[in-house]
Design a protein around this motif. Structure first.
Motif: not given
Length: 273
Positions: A26-28, A38-44, A91-94, A136-137
């Protein structure tokens, strides 16, 4: 299954020479390292949020939000109707990012509270959140190998934190050893008339989340006892007694925590203030 459905098979992570070291779900981004995962959130999503707010190249800020005063909320000015859709999209994206960004979950929650009637102050909150993301991207969770003995649930409450509605915010995090596996920040549905009542509601939410995670661990064959931590002496007193006593304004269905403590399902502990 491939004969009936369109499938996308990702690589298998592992230590072997033929195993992949990085994959996406899911783009993570999930990476296999010598020490663990290591786990990183979707940067896009952050890039799109900053672009939607028109803040490419803007200066960053140190915190994702600021607490508005009562007078700022009193001077409520609703946004133009042609900008409602753009605000709700941001807001939904956040809110999508908040599931992975523990550092800004409270700020994202406050932004989503204004989706029905967004104001100019709500727009400022979205822009401040975007400025924070500029500095903090990315947030990477390091999950090294470890041996854990408990599921620890830490809870806290911001009593009457909303200057307008006087509602409290319950926050918490579930830890297995040194790993953060779940976190939340949510506005309580009722208005607590005391800090003890607000903290008790926070403990109820945390204990319920911990029991749910215990059941999930049990499904994969792992049995770990649960400990719930709070800094509220009043909440500990309510949970360790039997019945309401002289308490008022509490729903009786929340008293399941008292039986859970007596039977040992929940171990409530005090964090020194």
């Amino acid at each position: 299954m491939s004969k009936e459905h369109e499938l996308s098979i990702g690589p298998r992570l592992g230590p072997g020479p033929q195993d992949a070291k990085e994959s996406r779900a899911l783009n993570r981004v999930i990476r296999w390292t010598d020490d663990g995962l290591e786990y990183e959130a979707d940067p896009r999503q952050i890039e799109r949020l900053v672009a939607e707010c028109g803040l490419e190249g803007a200066k960053t800020v140190a915190t994702p939000s600021t607490k508005p005063t009562f007078h700022e909320l009193e001077d409520y000015e609703e946004r133009r109707r042609d900008l409602r859709t753009s605000y709700r999209g941001a807001a939904v994206r956040a809110n999508y990012l908040a599931a992975d960004r523990i550092d800004c979950q409270f700020a994202c929650k406050e932004v989503c509270r204004s989706m029905s009637r967004p104001s100019e102050d709500a727009l400022k909150a979205v822009k401040r959140l975007s400025r924070y993301f500029i500095g903090a991207p990315g947030l990477i969770y390091e999950i090294p190998q470890q041996t854990a003995t408990h599921v620890d649930v830490y809870t806290d409450t911001d009593w009457a934190g909303c200057p307008k509605t006087r509602k409290s915010t319950s926050g918490g995090v579930i830890m297995i050893g040194s790993h953060s596996v779940k976190h939340w920040s949510s506005t309580q549905t009722s208005t607590a008339l005391s800090s003890g009542e607000a903290e008790f509601a926070g403990v109820i939410r945390g204990a319920g989340q911990g029991l749910g995670f215990q059941a999930l661990m049990r499904d994969i064959g792992v049995e770990l006892p649960q400990r719930v931590w709070t800094d509220s002496t009043a909440a500990v007193g309510i949970c360790t007694r039997q019945g309401l006593g002289k308490l008022m304004h509490l729903d009786t269905h929340t008293l399941w925590i008292q039986q859970a403590m007596r039977t040992g399902r929940v171990d409530l502990r005090k964090v020194p203030g």
